[in-house]
Design an enzyme around this catalytic site. Structure first.
Site, PDB file in Angstrom:
ATOM      1  N   ASP A 127      20.625  38.378 -56.715  1.00 23.62           N
ATOM      2  CA  ASP A 127      22.075  38.472 -56.763  1.00 23.62           C
ATOM      3  C   ASP A 127      22.638  37.790 -58.005  1.00 23.62           C
ATOM      4  O   ASP A 127      22.320  36.624 -58.229  1.00 23.62           O
ATOM      5  CB  ASP A 127      22.586  37.818 -55.466  1.00 23.62           C
TER       6      ASP A 127
ATOM      7  N   ASP B 147      21.351  40.143 -50.693  1.00 25.31           N
ATOM      8  CA  ASP B 147      21.136  38.704 -50.855  1.00 25.31           C
ATOM      9  C   ASP B 147      19.764  38.351 -51.413  1.00 25.31           C
ATOM     10  O   ASP B 147      19.406  37.172 -51.488  1.00 25.31           O
ATOM     11  CB  ASP B 147      21.316  37.986 -49.507  1.00 25.31           C
TER      12      ASP B 147
ATOM     13  N   GLU C 236      23.580  37.937 -38.722  1.00 20.14           N
ATOM     14  CA  GLU C 236      22.776  37.527 -39.871  1.00 20.14           C
ATOM     15  C   GLU C 236      22.174  36.167 -39.579  1.00 20.14           C
ATOM     16  O   GLU C 236      22.882  35.200 -39.277  1.00 20.14           O
ATOM     17  CB  GLU C 236      23.609  37.419 -41.153  1.00 20.14           C
TER      18      GLU C 236
ATOM     19  N   ASP D 122      28.228  38.071 -40.570  1.00 20.96           N
ATOM     20  CA  ASP D 122      27.759  37.248 -41.675  1.00 20.96           C
ATOM     21  C   ASP D 122      27.576  35.780 -41.251  1.00 20.96           C
ATOM     22  O   ASP D 122      28.405  35.239 -40.526  1.00 20.96           O
ATOM     23  CB  ASP D 122      28.774  37.344 -42.818  1.00 20.96           C
TER      24      ASP D 122
END
Lengths: 569, 569
Positions: A465, A421, A355, A326
Site C-alpha cells: 500500500d 492492505d 476484518e 473494518d
C-alpha cells in the site's frame, strides 16, 4: 497418550448445534496419537430402567495440523440434556475414558461425571450463516482504481495513488460498466472497499456515512450497481468503517469545537479537552498513529445505534447483501452481538464479515460475525508459495482452521492471497508467474470463500500500500492472458467439481523436501486429488499416473517438474 | 517441549482485563515442561522509530494440574491495541517463540503475526464481581427442615422428609430465631433453598414466584430475616428456579387448559396439544422424568421478562443480596446475559451464582454469572477424603480451577462438600469423623466461598436426598460438639489468616502413597503450610517440625499419625 493435548469442553466451542436435533461434537488429541475415538452418550433424565438410551458412536479424524488431530461426529437426538464421554484408544491398544472429571479406566458410574450437552441451550446458540454464501467466490474492488468513467492517461492510472484527492474518475458507474468482467471471470460476490464520503482515495476515514463519495457517484448509482449485479447473479458487499472516523466526521468535529460540552463527548476516547489533533500529540485514542483517525467508543449507546443504523440504511436503500467490517476485532463483542441481532432481524440472509488478521474464534460463535478476512490462510499460502514456509506448515494451517473454526463459518471464510492492505501476490512471488498461479490454485480449489483482489487475475503487480492500489489493468495488450485463463479455468473447475469444496478429505500429505502437497477429497463417489508443488525440481508420483488433470484435460504422466498445481481425477 | 499442550488464544479466555489499564495474560503448557516463559509486548500502532514500546515480562507458574502448568503475568498499559508473543524455554535450554502463527525461532518481524490484545475490547469485557463476596463463607439452609417455629417431636424432625405436604413448621421465623447460630459459627452468607409457594418440602417446583410459601411465612418475615441478617453482618442469597416450574404454575395450567390458544404457548416446550402430563407419556420437555416439571422456554421474550422481573422484585422488596439459580446450565447464555444486565443495572453488588455440576467456563466470562456451585471441587475432595481418589488428583483439580477459571470468579466459587442434592459428607465418610473433619478443613482453608450445608458442622449424617434433608440437629446433647468446635476453629482461622485465601502458592506437593498434600502459601511475609493427610499410617515431616499448628496452638513434632489436617506457621 499425550493427555495434555486432549481437549474437549462441554461448551459451544466443542459441541454445537448444526440444526435443531442435530449436533456436532469435536475432540482434539495429539497428532497421530490415537487409533480410535468413540463417543458414548445417554439421555440425562431418562432412567435406564425406563429406556436404555446409551449409544456408542465412532468419531472420525477430520483434520490434523502439525500438532493435533481433530475428531468429529454428528449426533441426532431429542432430549432435554445429553450426557456423554469419550473412549480413547491409543496405538498400543491402551484405552481410557475422558469425561468431565478427567481420565478414567471405564465410563464413570456417577453420571454427574460425564459431560453435559443441554439441547435447548445449544439450539439457541445455533449458528445461522447465509445459505447463499458457502464456498462462493468474492471479487474485491478498490473503487477509486477499478474503473474510471472517463479517459485517464495510462501514466496516471497504472501507478500507485498519491494520497488525498488523487481522483482519476474511478466510480460506481465505472464498475457497472465492468460487471461483465467479474461475471465472466466466474466470481459470485463483489466486495467494494469504502464508498462513502471522504477525502482519501481509500476512504477508510469516512466523513459522512450517509453520502456516497461524490467522486464515486450517487446513491442511485449504487442502487443501479446492486440491481445490475443481482441481475448477473452477483452479490454485493459493502465496507463499514465503524472502528474510527475521519476527524472531519460531524461528531468529532463537534467535539473539537465544543469540547466537554459536546453531545458527542462519549462517542470517542478523549483524554482531556480541548482535543489536540497534532500527530504524536493526540490526546485521544486513534487508529494508526500518523493518521490520527479517532477511534469510536461504541460502548456509548448513541454511537452504537448510529452505526448500526448506517448499516441498516444502506441494506434497505440499495439491496446490498452484507457488510465487511473494518478493524472489527478492536470493537467489542457486545456491539457485534447487538449489531448482528439488528441486521439479521431485518436481513436474515445478509453476510457479516469481520476484518481480523488472526485466529479469533470468539467472534465466530454464531452471535457476531458470519466470517472473517482469512489472513492466517493468506500468510500460510504466501509462505508456502514463496518458499519461506513449508508444505506441512500450510497443510497445518488448513487443518487447524478446519478443526477449530465453527463448521457454520468454515465454508464462508474469506480466503485471500492479497488485499488492498498487502503487497500483491504477484509482487510477493517476485513476478514468478508459476508461484502466483500456484497460490491462486490453492486459494480457488479449497473450501471457503476465496477473495480475489482485483487485477490479480490479469497478473497485476504492486508493492505494499499504496502501490498495490494501482488502476485496474484493462488494456488487454498489457494483461497477462495466460493468467486470466488460469483463473477462469480454476473458477470453472471450482463450480463444476463440488468435491473440491464439499468433499471430505480421504487422505492428505505434505513433503517438505520436495515442497509437495497432496489432498484427496471425495464426494458422491467422485475422488479428486489435488497436487501442489512449490519447489523447483522433479518429483515422481507414479501412483497417480494415468489420471486426468482437470485443469489441462491431459493425462498425467506421473512426473511433476517444478512449481505447479494439478487436479487429478 | 510438548507443543500440542501449549495453549493461548487472544481471546477473553486467556487475556483479560482486571481493571482499566490492567490486564492478565495466561498461558498453558505441558506439566513441568518449561524452565521459563517471557511475554514480549509492544504497542500495535506506535511505530518503533517514534517510541520503542517493546517490553519483556517474566511470567510465573501460578498453578499446575496433573497434565498442565498455568503461567500468568499482569501488565499495565494504555494503548489502543497491544501486540505480544511468548518466549518459551524448556528444561534443556531450547528456546522458541509462540505467536499467533505458531512456533518460531525468533520474534516474528511481521508484527501481524503476533497476538493482539485490543485494550478497549478487553476493558468492555471486564468481569465485575461483587466486592463483598470474595472468600466469604456461605451457609446453606433447607428452610423446611432448618428451624421450626413450633415444637416438633424428635422422631418426626430427625428423619428424612416424606414427600409433599410434610410440613413440620420449618419457616423463616424459625431461621430468624437461629441467626445467631450461623453468626457464631463464623459464616458470612445465608443461602436459602427455594421459599416460594409450592406443595413440596424442597419447593423446587414453584407454583407462585411472587408468594412466599405460606408454611414458611410471609413477605414481611423474609424482609425481617434479611434485615436481621444484615444487622449481624450476614448476606442473604435466594434460590431462583427459572429452568422449570410446577405444573400448577399459572402459565402451564393455562396451557393445559387452553392448549394452542393459550397466551403461554411459547413459555414451554410442548410437542402437541392437548398437553399430556402422565409420567412417561409427557408430550413436553420436562426437568427430571418422574417429576414432570415442565421446562421453561426462555427464548420466549415474555417468559424471559417474567422471570427476570421475579428476580428484581425480591431484591427490591427484601434487600436480599443475590440469587443462586437452579439448573442454570440448561438455560441459554442469551437469557443469562440479559438477566445479568437487568440485575446488575439496579443491584451492582448482587451476587449471581449458577448451579452447574461441571466445569463450564463459558458462563463465567463476566457477562453471565459471578460464580457457580463448585461440584468439581466437591467430587475431588470427596474422592480424596474417602480414599477413592488420590492426593494428586485433588491437587490437580485445585490447580485446574486456579488456572482455568477467570480470576474474578475464582475467589467466589461456592466450594461445597455436600448440598441438599447429595448425601451428607458425614455419611459418605461412613461416619468417620476424621475424614469429615479433613474434608471441612480442605473446604474452609482454601480460596473461594466455602458453602457449609446446614448441620454438617454439628456432625449430621444422611444418605442421599431426601435423607440428607433431615431436621437440623438443635439438641445440643446430640450435636457433635467436637465437630462444631472444629468448624468454628477453621472459620476463625480463615478470617484471621488471610494468607490462606489470598496468599500465593510458594510450593505444593502431593504424595499418593501416603495420601499427603502440602501447600505453602505466602502473604505479606507470612508463610503458612497446609498439611492434609487422607490415609491411615505414620508420616514424618521433619522439615516442618517446630512450627506451630494454628488449629491446635501446639508445636508440631514432625510426625503425622493418620487422617488429619494441620495449619503450620
Amino acid at each position: 497418550m499425550n493427555y495434555a493435548a486432549i481437549r474437549h469442553e462441554s461448551t459451544q466451542d466443542y459441541c454445537f448445534c448444526l440444526q435443531p436435533g442435530k449436533f456436532l461434537f469435536r475432540l482434539q488429541t495429539g497428532k497421530d496419537d490415537l487409533r480410535s475415538v468413540i463417543l458414548h452418550s445417554r439421555d440425562k433424565y431418562l432412567p435406564l430402567k425406563i429406556k436404555d438410551t446409551r449409544k456408542a458412536t465412532k468419531m472420525h479424524r477430520v483434520a490434523s495440523d502439525g500438532l493435533r488431530d481433530y475428531y468429529e461426529v454428528t449426533l441426532e437426538f431429542q432430549v432435554v440434556c445429553l450426557r456423554y464421554c469419550f473412549e480413547l484408544e491409543d496405538m498400543q491398544g491402551n484405552r481410557v475414558f475422558f469425561s468431565n472429571t478427567g481420565f478414567t479406566s471405564s465410563i464413570p458410574e456417577d453420571t454427574e461425571r460425564l459431560f453435559d450437552c443441554p439441547q435447548t441451550l445449544r439450539e439457541e446458540e445455533c449458528f445461522h450463516t447465509p445459505a447463499w454464501a458457502a464456498n462462493k467466490v468474492v471479487y474485491q474492488i478498490f473503487p477509486s482504481r477499478f474503473a474510471s468513467h472517463k479517459p485517464v492517461p495510462d501514466r496516471l492510472w497504472y501507478k500507485a495513488p498519491i494520497g488525498p484527492k488523487d481522483d482519476l474518475g474511478g466510480s460506481l458507474r465505472g464498475i457497472i460498466q465492468r460487471l461483465s468482467h467479474i461475471r465472466d471471470l466466474g466470481a459470485d460476490v463483489l466486495y467494494l472497499t469504502p464508498i462513502f464520503y471522504s477525502h482519501t482515495t481509500h476512504k477508510y476515514d469516512t466523513i459522512d456515512y450517509y453520502r456516497i463519495d461524490p467522486s464515486f457517484g450517487t446513491e442511485e448509482d449504487l442502487t443501479e450497481l446492486v440491481e445490475k449485479a443481482h441481475a448477473l447473479g452477483l452479490r454485493v458487499i459493502l465496507d463499514g468503517v465503524f472502528n474510527h472516523t475521519s476527524p472531519e466526521f460531524f461528531a468529532f468535529a463537534d467535539l473539537c469545537k465544543n469540547g466537554a460540552s459536546s453531545p458527542y463527548k462519549d462517542w470517542y476516547y478523549v483524554n482531556d479537552f480541548p482535543v489536540r489533533r497534532l500527530p504524536g500529540l493526540h490526546n485521544y485514542k486513534c487508529f494508526g498513529y500518523f493518521w490520527g483517525m479517532p477511534k469510536l467508543n461504541l460502548q456509548c449507546p448513541a454511537a452504537a445505534e448510529y452505526f448500526t443504523e448506517v448499516a441498516l440504511h444502506w441494506l434497505r436503500r440499495t439491496g446490498a447483501d452484507g457488510w465487511r467490517l473494518d478493524v472489527a476485532d478492536e470493537i467489542s463483542h457486545h456491539f457485534w452481538r447487538n449489531f448482528r441481532k439488528a441486521v439479521k432481524a431485518e436481513f436474515p440472509e445478509a453476510l457479516i464479515v469481520g476484518e481480523i488478521w488472526h485466529h479469533a474464534p470468539d467472534f465466530l460463535q454464531g452471535d457476531q460475525w458470519d466470517s472473517v478476512m482469512n489472513y492466517p490462510f493468506y500468510r500460510s499460502v504466501l509462505d508456502y508459495v514463496t518458499g519461506s514456509g513449508t508444505a506441512s506448515a500450510l497443510l497445518g494451517t488448513l487443518g487447524f482452521q478446519r478443526g477449530n473454526i465453527h463448521s457454520a463459518a468454515y465454508p464462508l471464510l474469506w480466503n485471500l492471497i492479497g488485499s488492498h492492505d498487502t503487497a500483491r501476490i504477484c509482487h510477493l512471488c517476485r513476478e514468478d508467474k508459476n508461484r502466483h498461479k500456484l497460490a491462486a490454485a490453492i486459494q480457488l480449489l479449497t473450501p471457503g470463500m476465496p477473495m480475489i483482489y482485483y487485477g490479480d487475475e490479469v497478473g497485476m503487480t504492486g508493492a505494499k500500500d499504496p502501490d498495490c492500489r494501482r488502476g485496474m489493468l484493462w488494456d488487454e495488450k498489457r494483461q497477462d492472458a495466460d493468467m486470466l485463463s488460469w483463473y477462469r479455468g480454476l473458477l470453472q473447475l471450482r463450480k463444476e467439481v463440488p468435491a473440491l469444496t464439499q468433499g471430505r478429505i480421504l487422505s492428505q500429505c505434505a513433503d517438505d523436501d520436495t515442497g509437495l502437497i497432496r489432498i484427496t477429497r471425495q464426494l458422491d463417489g467422485q475422488e479428486i486429488t489435488l497436487v501442489f508443488c512449490a519447489k523447483e525440481g522433479s518429483v515422481e508420483l507414479a501412483d497417480l499416473a494415468g489420471k486426468t488433470d482437470l485443469l489441462t484435460g491431459k493425462s498425467f504422466d506421473g512426473h511433476i517438474q517444478g512449481i505447479t498445481a494439478l487436479v487429478l481425477c
